[in-house]
Design a protein around this motif. Structure first.
Motif, short mmCIF file in Angstrom:
data_model
loop_
_atom_site.label_atom_id
_atom_site.label_comp_id
_atom_site.label_asym_id
_atom_site.label_seq_id
_atom_site.Cartn_x
_atom_site.Cartn_y
_atom_site.Cartn_z
N ASP A 159 9.20 1.43 12.03
CA ASP A 159 10.01 0.97 10.97
C ASP A 159 9.85 2.02 9.69
O ASP A 159 10.81 2.32 9.16
N PHE A 160 8.58 2.61 9.47
CA PHE A 160 8.43 3.74 8.36
C PHE A 160 9.22 4.76 8.80
O PHE A 160 9.91 5.37 7.94
N ILE A 161 9.20 5.27 9.98
CA ILE A 161 9.97 6.25 10.49
C ILE A 161 11.42 6.22 10.22
O ILE A 161 11.99 6.95 9.80
N ARG A 162 11.97 5.04 10.81
CA ARG A 162 13.64 4.85 10.73
C ARG A 162 13.97 4.50 9.36
O ARG A 162 14.98 4.94 9.04
N THR A 176 12.14 4.29 6.16
CA THR A 176 11.47 5.04 4.88
C THR A 176 11.85 6.54 4.93
O THR A 176 12.30 6.80 3.97
N ALA A 177 11.68 6.97 6.33
CA ALA A 177 11.86 8.29 6.33
C ALA A 177 13.32 8.71 6.61
O ALA A 177 13.98 9.87 6.65
N GLY A 178 13.87 7.70 7.29
CA GLY A 178 15.66 7.84 7.60
C GLY A 178 15.55 8.57 8.95
O GLY A 178 16.69 9.15 9.09
N LEU A 179 14.61 8.79 9.51
CA LEU A 179 14.79 9.27 10.95
C LEU A 179 15.06 8.55 12.00
O LEU A 179 14.17 7.79 12.37
N THR A 180 16.20 8.48 12.72
CA THR A 180 16.58 7.35 13.30
C THR A 180 16.55 7.82 14.90
O THR A 180 16.89 7.23 15.84
N GLY A 181 16.04 9.01 15.37
CA GLY A 181 16.00 9.55 16.65
C GLY A 181 14.93 8.72 17.56
O GLY A 181 14.88 8.55 18.62
N THR A 182 13.92 8.13 16.85
CA THR A 182 12.89 7.21 17.33
C THR A 182 13.56 5.91 17.42
O THR A 182 13.96 5.39 16.52
N MET A 184 0.84 -1.09 -0.12
CA MET A 184 -0.10 0.10 -0.04
C MET A 184 0.77 1.22 0.06
O MET A 184 2.04 1.30 0.79
N ARG A 185 0.49 2.06 -0.69
CA ARG A 185 1.28 3.53 -0.93
C ARG A 185 0.45 4.41 0.36
O ARG A 185 -0.59 4.51 0.30
N ILE A 186 1.47 5.11 1.00
CA ILE A 186 1.10 5.91 2.01
C ILE A 186 2.04 7.10 2.10
O ILE A 186 3.00 7.22 1.56
N THR A 187 1.33 8.17 2.73
CA THR A 187 2.07 9.73 2.81
C THR A 187 1.89 9.99 4.29
O THR A 187 0.73 9.89 4.74
N VAL A 188 2.80 10.18 5.00
CA VAL A 188 2.76 10.88 6.37
C VAL A 188 3.75 12.04 6.36
O VAL A 188 4.87 12.05 5.84
N GLU A 189 3.13 13.16 6.94
CA GLU A 189 3.69 14.49 7.16
C GLU A 189 4.59 14.01 8.48
O GLU A 189 3.86 14.04 9.36
N ILE A 190 5.95 14.26 8.43
CA ILE A 190 6.63 13.96 9.50
C ILE A 190 7.46 15.34 9.62
O ILE A 190 8.36 15.44 8.81
N ASN A 191 7.44 15.84 10.76
CA ASN A 191 8.05 17.13 11.29
C ASN A 191 8.18 18.18 10.05
O ASN A 191 9.03 18.90 9.73
N GLY A 192 6.81 18.29 9.27
CA GLY A 192 6.67 19.33 8.36
C GLY A 192 6.79 18.99 6.87
O GLY A 192 6.66 19.56 6.06
N GLN A 193 7.23 17.69 6.78
CA GLN A 193 7.83 17.20 5.28
C GLN A 193 7.03 16.01 5.07
O GLN A 193 6.89 15.02 5.95
N ALA A 194 6.53 15.88 3.89
CA ALA A 194 5.88 14.71 3.16
C ALA A 194 6.68 13.60 3.13
O ALA A 194 7.69 13.74 2.26
N VAL A 253 -0.20 13.77 10.73
CA VAL A 253 0.66 14.48 10.79
C VAL A 253 1.45 14.02 12.11
O VAL A 253 0.98 13.85 13.30
N LEU A 254 2.59 13.80 11.77
CA LEU A 254 3.47 13.06 12.91
C LEU A 254 4.67 14.08 13.52
O LEU A 254 5.26 14.84 12.32
N ARG A 255 5.04 13.90 14.44
CA ARG A 255 6.33 14.75 14.95
C ARG A 255 7.14 13.81 15.88
O ARG A 255 6.75 13.11 16.54
N THR A 256 8.57 13.79 15.49
CA THR A 256 9.51 12.94 16.01
C THR A 256 10.21 13.91 16.94
O THR A 256 10.49 15.05 16.48
N VAL A 257 11.25 13.38 17.52
CA VAL A 257 12.15 14.00 18.31
C VAL A 257 13.04 15.08 17.47
O VAL A 257 13.50 16.13 17.70
N GLU A 258 13.05 14.40 16.29
CA GLU A 258 13.97 15.39 15.18
C GLU A 258 13.18 16.94 14.98
O GLU A 258 13.94 17.73 14.55
N GLY A 259 11.91 16.83 15.23
CA GLY A 259 11.16 18.00 14.87
C GLY A 259 11.07 18.72 16.36
O GLY A 259 10.04 19.64 16.22
#
Length: 155
Positions: free
Chosen positions: A24-27, A29-35, A1-11, A70-76
């Motif tokens: 797993d998507f955060i780390r 696909t998005a490459g945000l390893t703070g989580t 399935m194709r998804i789009t998530v806004e993380i820290n202001g970026q799609a 809309v998602l916010r991680t520690v990077e945001g």
């Protein structure tokens, strides 16, 4: 399935299996390893992120559940003015050692303090109980959250 998530202001878009965890998507696909991924059972709190401003355990959610949200991680967490009061307080109070649990604490407490700005020490301790740390004795963490709460109230 194709998804789009806004993380820290970026799609972020990606094709995911229906069973792909949000962590797993955060780390991956998005490459945000703070989580961080700790227990993978929602117990430790290391994977806590803000989904539509509510603290959630990203290891207990499927990525497809975050589609269009809309998602916010520690990077945001920090803003244009520098570190968030919680980040500053954790640094100043030496509220971390290895740092693995820190992103989860920061995100959990950001949501909690936004909803409970006048929380007393007992309420803070209860809110902190949802996150585990193997390195500290929690006193520095409690002190840091109290400092940040005071600052966030304008003190």
């Amino acid at each position: 399935m194709r998804i789009t998530v806004e993380i820290n202001g970026q799609a972020y878009e990606g094709d995911v299996e229906p069973r792909t965890l949000l962590s797993d998507f955060i780390r991956h696909t998005a490459g945000l390893t703070g989580t961080k991924v700790g227990c993978e059972q929602g117990v430790c709190g290391a994977c806590t992120v803000l989904l539509d401003d509510a603290a959630v355990r990203s290891c207990l959610m499927l990525a497809v559940q975050a589609n269009g949200r809309v998602l916010r991680t520690v990077e945001g967490l920090s803003g244009e003015g520098g570190l968030h009061p919680l980040q500053r307080a954790f640094h100043d109070a030496h509220a971390l050692q290895c740092g693995f649990c820190t992103p989860g604490f920061l995100m959990s407490m950001e949501a909690f303090l936004r909803e409970h700005p006048g929380a007393d020490e007992g309420e803070l301790r209860e809110a902190l109980a949802g996150n585990l740390c193997r390195c500290t004795g929690y006193l520095g963490i409690i002190e840091a959250v109290e400092r940040a709460a005071h600052e966030m109230r304008g003190g």
